[in-house]
Design a protein around this motif. Structure first.
Motif, mmCIF file in Angstrom:
data_model
loop_
_atom_site.group_PDB
_atom_site.id
_atom_site.type_symbol
_atom_site.label_atom_id
_atom_site.label_comp_id
_atom_site.label_asym_id
_atom_site.label_seq_id
_atom_site.Cartn_x
_atom_site.Cartn_y
_atom_site.Cartn_z
ATOM 1 N N TRP A 140 -8.834 7.447 -2.187
ATOM 2 C CA TRP A 140 -9.091 6.013 -2.264
ATOM 3 C C TRP A 140 -10.513 5.689 -1.815
ATOM 4 O O TRP A 140 -11.192 4.856 -2.421
ATOM 5 N N TYR A 189 0.812 4.253 -3.138
ATOM 6 C CA TYR A 189 0.695 5.708 -2.970
ATOM 7 C C TYR A 189 1.973 6.440 -3.378
ATOM 8 O O TYR A 189 1.917 7.527 -3.954
ATOM 9 N N TRP A 242 0.815 -1.209 0.000
ATOM 10 C CA TRP A 242 0.000 0.000 0.000
ATOM 11 C C TRP A 242 0.852 1.265 0.000
ATOM 12 O O TRP A 242 0.482 2.266 -0.619
ATOM 13 N N GLN A 253 -4.152 10.847 -1.091
ATOM 14 C CA GLN A 253 -4.470 9.609 -1.802
ATOM 15 C C GLN A 253 -5.307 8.680 -0.936
ATOM 16 O O GLN A 253 -6.134 7.920 -1.447
#
Length: 348
Positions: free
Chosen positions: A283, A254, A250, A279
C-alpha cells in the motif's frame, strides 16, 4: 477555501478512464511478453480458482463499499441520504482512480460534498476526518499486524533485490514515520489547538524562501480552524461507530486479496497473516506511485510480493485483484458522473 471548478472537472472527466486502463493493460502485456513462464495455459488457470473463495472476495469488497457509504453518512451526521452517500463514494473512488495516488482525491471529495448541500467548512472537516482515521489505521494497525507476521513482511524477490536492494524496507519505515508524524500533527491541529497550528504554520512560511506560499498557508490554517469548530462537541456515540467502520473498511480491503489467494492455494493461518501484512507494505509503494490509481505499479509489485504463495497463478490472480478492487470504480464513475452533474447543476 476556494474550489476551482475547472480543475475539479478536469479530474472528474470520464475520458480519463482510458489513461489508467491503457497503462495497466500495457504493464500486463509487457509482463506477459517478458516472462517466459506466462503463456496461454497460464491464462486458462483463471478457471482453476475455487468458486467459493472468489464469491467470498466479491462479498468482502461489496461490504467494504457498504462500510464506506455508512461511514460518510455517519461522519456527516446523516445529512446525506443513502442514495446521495452512494453517489459521493462512487465519485470519490472514481477521482482517486483517475489521479495519481500521491495526489489523491481530497479536493474533489470536498467539492462533491459541498455540491451535495453540505457547507464548505463541514465538507473540509469531514474529508479531513476520513483522511486522519485512514492514516491512523495504518499507523496503529501496521505494527500490530507486522508483529504477528513474525518478520516475514518483505518479499524475497530477486527482481526487487536487484532494483531496490534494502531500499524497500527503508522506504516503508521512513514513509511510516512520515505518516505517523502527519497523523499526530493533524489530529492535534484539528481536535486540540487549531489556532496554535495556524500560528506555527505562518511562522514557518515567513521564512524568506517560503514567503510566496504564506498566503496559502494562512488560508489552510483558516480551514483547519473552521473544520475544528464543526467537529467540536462530538461525543463518543459519534466517534466510536466511525472508528469501528474504518477498521472494518481497511480489513475488508486487505482480506479480499486473502480470499483470492486462497482461491488457488491453501494457506495456513500464519501465511494468511503474512499475505495481509504484505499488503500493508505494498500500500505504501502504491501510495507514492505517479500513475493514476497506481496503474502499472500495482500489477508489477503484486508479482514481487505474492509469487511465493501463488506460483504459476500469480499473473491471473493479479488481474482478478485489479478487476475487483480498481476497474469497477472507473466504470461506475463514468456511468454515475453525468447523472450526478445533471442532478446537482441542472436540477432546480
Amino acid at each position: 477555501m476556494k474550489l476551482d471548478n475547472k480543475k475539479i472537472f478536469e479530474t472528474l472527466n470520464p475520458n480519463k478512464v482510458w489513461v489508467p486502463v491503457i497503462i495497466g493493460l500495457g504493464i500486463v502485456f509487457l509482463m506477459f511478453y517478458l516472462d517466459p513462464s506466462v503463456n496461454a495455459k497460464t491464462l486458462r488457470g483463471v478457471f482453476d480458482a475455487s468458486f467459493g473463495a472468489i464469491l467470498i472476495a466479491i462479498i468482502v469488497i461489496f461490504f467494504r463499499d457498504l462500510g464506506y457509504i455508512y461511514r460518510i453518512r455517519a461522519i456527516t451526521d446523516k445529512e446525506l441520504t443513502w442514495t446521495r452517500a452512494i453517489y459521493v463514494i462512487i465519485l470519490w473512488e472514481f477521482a482517486s482512480a483517475v489521479t495519481p495516488s500521491v495526489v489523491g482525491g481530497t479536493a474533489v471529495a470536498i467539492f462533491i460534498l459541498n455540491k451535495e448541500g453540505i457547507k464548505l467548512g463541514k465538507a473540509i472537516a469531514y474529508v479531513m476526518v476520513t483522511a486522519i482515521l485512514d492514516n491512523l489505521f495504518f499507523v496503529i494497525g501496521a505494527p500490530i499486524i507486522l508483529f504477528f507476521a513474525q518478520g516475514n513482511i518483505f518479499p524475497a524477490s530477486r527482481v526487487m533485490e536487484m532494483k531496490l536492494g534494502r531500499s524497500l524496507e527503508i522506504l516503508f519505515w521512513s514513509s511510516y514515520g512520515l505518516y505517523a508524524l502527519y497523523s499526530v500533527v493533524m489530529a492535534a491541529a484539528l481536535f486540540y489547538r487549531p489556532r496554535v497550528f495556524k500560528w506555527v504554520l505562518l511562522k514557518v512560511y515567513s521564512i524568506k524562501w517560503l514567503l510566496k506560499w504564506k498566503h496559502s498557508a494562512n488560508e489552510y490554517g483558516n480551514q483547519i480552524i473552521e473544520a475544528s469548530k464543526e467537529l467540536k462537541g462530538k461525543n463518543w456515540s459519534y466517534w466510536l461507530p466511525i472508528i469501528a467502520v474504518t477498521v472494518f473498511i481497511w480489513s475488508s480491503r486487505y482480506l479480499m486479496l486473502n480470499a483470492l489467494v486462497a482461491a488457488y492455494e491453501t494457506l495456513s493461518v500464519t501465511e494468511h497473516v503474512i499475505v495481509f501484512a504484505r499488503q500493508v507494505i505494498m500500500w505504501i509503494v502504491m501510495m507514492i506511485s505517479p500513475t493514476p490509481g497506481s496503474s502499472g505499479t500495482a500489477e508489477f509489485f503484486f508479482a514481487q510480493f505474492f509469487t511465493e504463495f501463488l506460483g504459476g497463478y500469480t499473473f491471473v490472480t493479479s488481474i482478478l485483484w485489479r478487476m475487483l478492487s480498481y476497474y469497477p470504480y472507473l466504470i461506475l464513475g463514468a456511468i454515475f458522473l453525468p447523472r450526478w452533474i445533471k442532478q446537482v447543476f441542472f436540477k432546480k
